[in-house]
Design an enzyme around this catalytic site. Structure first.
Site, PDB file in Angstrom:
ATOM      1  N   MET A  69       0.762  -1.328   0.168  1.00 17.02           N
ATOM      2  CA  MET A  69      -0.018  -0.085   0.117  1.00 17.02           C
ATOM      3  C   MET A  69       0.921   1.317   0.085  1.00 17.02           C
ATOM      4  SD  MET A  69      -3.237  -0.735   1.954  1.00 17.02           S
ATOM      5  CE  MET A  69      -2.802  -0.614   3.623  1.00 17.02           C
ATOM      6  N   TYR A  71       4.199   3.797   0.573  1.00 19.99           N
ATOM      7  CA  TYR A  71       4.881   4.372   1.811  1.00 19.99           C
ATOM      8  C   TYR A  71       6.037   3.599   2.367  1.00 19.99           C
ATOM      9  CZ  TYR A  71       5.606   8.674   4.613  1.00 19.99           C
ATOM     10  OH  TYR A  71       6.291   9.891   5.025  1.00 19.99           O
ATOM     11  N   HIS A  73       9.236   1.686   3.226  1.00 21.37           N
ATOM     12  CA  HIS A  73      10.307   1.625   4.390  1.00 21.37           C
ATOM     13  C   HIS A  73      11.190   0.427   3.985  1.00 21.37           C
ATOM     14  CE1 HIS A  73       7.879  -1.451   6.248  1.00 21.37           C
ATOM     15  NE2 HIS A  73       7.066  -0.527   6.571  1.00 21.37           N
ATOM     16  N   HIS A  76       9.660  -2.975   3.191  1.00 19.78           N
ATOM     17  CA  HIS A  76       9.115  -3.218   1.856  1.00 19.78           C
ATOM     18  C   HIS A  76      10.262  -3.330   0.978  1.00 19.78           C
ATOM     19  CE1 HIS A  76       5.653  -0.300   3.331  1.00 19.78           C
ATOM     20  NE2 HIS A  76       5.171  -1.479   2.918  1.00 19.78           N
ATOM     21  N   GLN A 100     -10.386  -2.858   2.787  1.00 15.59           N
ATOM     22  CA  GLN A 100      -9.617  -3.536   4.026  1.00 15.59           C
ATOM     23  C   GLN A 100      -9.774  -2.626   5.254  1.00 15.59           C
ATOM     24  OE1 GLN A 100      -5.745  -4.485   1.861  1.00 15.59           O
ATOM     25  NE2 GLN A 100      -4.922  -3.677   3.679  1.00 15.59           N
ATOM     26  N   GLY A 186       5.412  -9.598   3.803  1.00 13.76           N
ATOM     27  CA  GLY A 186       6.210  -9.553   5.147  1.00 13.76           C
ATOM     28  C   GLY A 186       5.580 -10.279   6.253  1.00 13.76           C
ATOM     29  N   LYS A 188       5.505  -9.597   9.350  1.00 12.60           N
ATOM     30  CA  LYS A 188       4.868  -8.681  10.426  1.00 12.60           C
ATOM     31  C   LYS A 188       3.445  -8.535  10.433  1.00 12.60           C
ATOM     32  CE  LYS A 188       4.309  -4.032  10.516  1.00 12.60           C
ATOM     33  NZ  LYS A 188       3.101  -3.991  11.260  1.00 12.60           N
ATOM     34  N   ASP A 189       2.703  -8.751   9.328  1.00 12.61           N
ATOM     35  CA  ASP A 189       1.359  -8.968   9.088  1.00 12.61           C
ATOM     36  C   ASP A 189       1.194 -10.460   9.216  1.00 12.61           C
ATOM     37  OD1 ASP A 189       0.235  -6.074   9.096  1.00 12.61           O
ATOM     38  OD2 ASP A 189       1.666  -6.408   7.386  1.00 12.61           O
ATOM     39  N   SER A 225       4.597   1.412   8.101  1.00 14.77           N
ATOM     40  CA  SER A 225       4.053   2.956   7.879  1.00 14.77           C
ATOM     41  C   SER A 225       3.320   3.489   8.524  1.00 14.77           C
ATOM     42  CB  SER A 225       3.107   2.469   6.464  1.00 14.77           C
ATOM     43  OG  SER A 225       3.764   1.911   5.672  1.00 14.77           O
TER      44      SER A 225
HETATM   45  O1  PAF Z   1       0.108  -5.626   3.708  1.00 14.18           O
HETATM   46  C1  PAF Z   1      -0.358  -4.579   2.768  1.00 14.18           C
HETATM   47  O2  PAF Z   1       0.119  -3.652   2.746  1.00 14.18           O
HETATM   48  C2  PAF Z   1      -1.838  -4.955   2.282  1.00 14.18           C
HETATM   49  O3  PAF Z   1      -2.744  -5.441   3.302  1.00 14.18           O
HETATM   50  C3  PAF Z   1      -1.808  -5.611   1.287  1.00 14.18           C
HETATM   51  C4  PAF Z   1      -1.422  -7.185   1.013  1.00 14.18           C
HETATM   52  C5  PAF Z   1      -0.847  -4.968  -0.023  1.00 14.18           C
HETATM   53  C6  PAF Z   1      -3.229  -5.761   0.369  1.00 14.18           C
HETATM   54  O4  PAF Z   1      -3.741  -4.316   0.319  1.00 14.18           O
END
Ligand code: PAF
Length: 326
Positions: A69, A71, A73, A76, A100, A186, A188-189, A225
């Site tokens: 999404m 921005y 760092h 990413h 989302q 990542g 992290k999520d 972010s």
């Molecule tokens: O992790 C993210 O940045 C978002 O949830 C993703 C996977 C790009 C989906 O919009």
């Protein structure tokens, strides 16, 4: 840097030039004189992305996708660096996905800086920065969603109803548009990663979903972010997440492996830190995300903590047989 109609050129050193492609597009990297240039194209039309992906596939190129999404760092960038080495063509999608975000969430204030992001992606050697618009992704009349049922329910799913439905839907759409053989996310999520792995397995998607390690600041704060929302007191307090992770690892060094012992140590650190409010703490099976009573072989510690009005998440692997975990 030279910028020509959305194509960026940067000096590079990779000797594996394959010259212009059949379609006349530059292939990365391209030898120019004694140096090399890396091209990055910015594509925002879905049909253009699909056409290029189909053409790449027909030529046997392995495509990797890093969905983001924006921005950017270092977290990413580490995903992009991985995708660059594991594929022939690397696409990074940049789309702040409205489906989302809940009605009271931070969609409107989500940080964005396309120019900075493009420069960073170009620096890693990304082939295409894919920036579809919300109007094209969700045109009037849009009504198709995909849901990974059980995995989406607890943890972040409980705090953010509908969040993973939006994530799963947009990721499936991006997979159709970019046609990657590999998609890089990542850790992290962590719940998001588990949801997407399940989505790919359940729907027989021909894409390998790869999770990459969390990247941290020097003091241990996981890069996000959303860290930009923190004021200085909250930024200092945010360290409690990493300190709690270290405390959990300490517990693992003793003979205690129970959920109570581990979560008590974690809770103690967070509750003694000002500006914090625990959203959830979990000790879970790494695949099903169901709670475990004791760490047997491996478990994942999940944390979500409010720092003022910002909710941060973090996690770590706790493993019976290892002294140190990621
Ligand atoms: O992790 C993210 O940045 C978002 O949830 C993703 C996977 C790009 C989906 O919009």
């Amino acid at each position: 840097m030279i910028k020509i109609k959305g194509i960026f050129l940067t000096q590079g050193l990779d000797p594996a030039s394959d010259g212009p492609g059949l379609d006349g597009r530059p292939q990365n990297p391209l030898r120019i004189g004694r140096g090399f240039v890396f091209f990055m194209e910015i594509i925002s039309e879905i049909k253009d992305m699909q056409a290029l992906a189909a053409e790449w596939r027909s030529r046997g190129f392995k495509i990797a996708l890093v969905p983001t999404m924006g921005y950017f760092h270092r977290g990413h960038l580490s995903l992009m660096e991985y995708g660059k080495t594991s594929s022939d063509r690397l696409v990074v999608s940049l789309f702040v996905n409205p489906t989302q975000f809940g009605p009271n969430e931070d969609l409107a204030r989500y940080p964005q800086d396309l120019e900075r992001d493009a420069a960073q992606a170009r620096g890693v050697g990304v082939d295409v920065l894919y920036t579809p618009t919300a109007a094209a992704m969700y045109p009037p009349g849009y009504q198709t969603y995909v849901e990974v049922e059980r995995l989406s329910q607890g943890w972040c799913g409980a705090s953010r109803p509908g969040h993973f439905k939006g994530v799963a839907t947009v990721v499936l759409k991006l997979f159709h548009q970019v046609q990657p053989e590999e998609a890089v996310f990542g850790e992290k999520d962590y719940q998001q990663l588990a949801v997407i792995k399940r989505l790919a397995a359940d729907l027989d998607l021909p894409v390998a979903v790869v999770g990459r390690p969390i990247v941290r600041e020097a003091d241990g704060l996981a890069l996000s972010s959303r860290n930009t929302y923190l004021n200085s007191a909250e930024r200092a307090a945010a360290l409690c997440l990493y300190r709690a992770i270290l405390a959990a690892r300490e517990v693992m060094l003793t003979d205690a492996r129970s959920r109570e012992d581990i979560l008590a140590a974690v809770r103690k650190i967070i509750m003694s830190t000002p500006h914090t409010r625990i959203d959830y703490l979990g000790l879970v099976d790494p695949e099903t995300l169901e709670e475990v009573g004791t760490v047997r072989q491996e478990a994942r510690l999940l944390l979500a903590v409010w720092l003022g009005s910002t909710r941060l998440i973090d996690n770590t692997l706790l493993a019976e047989s290892r002294l140190c975990c990621v």
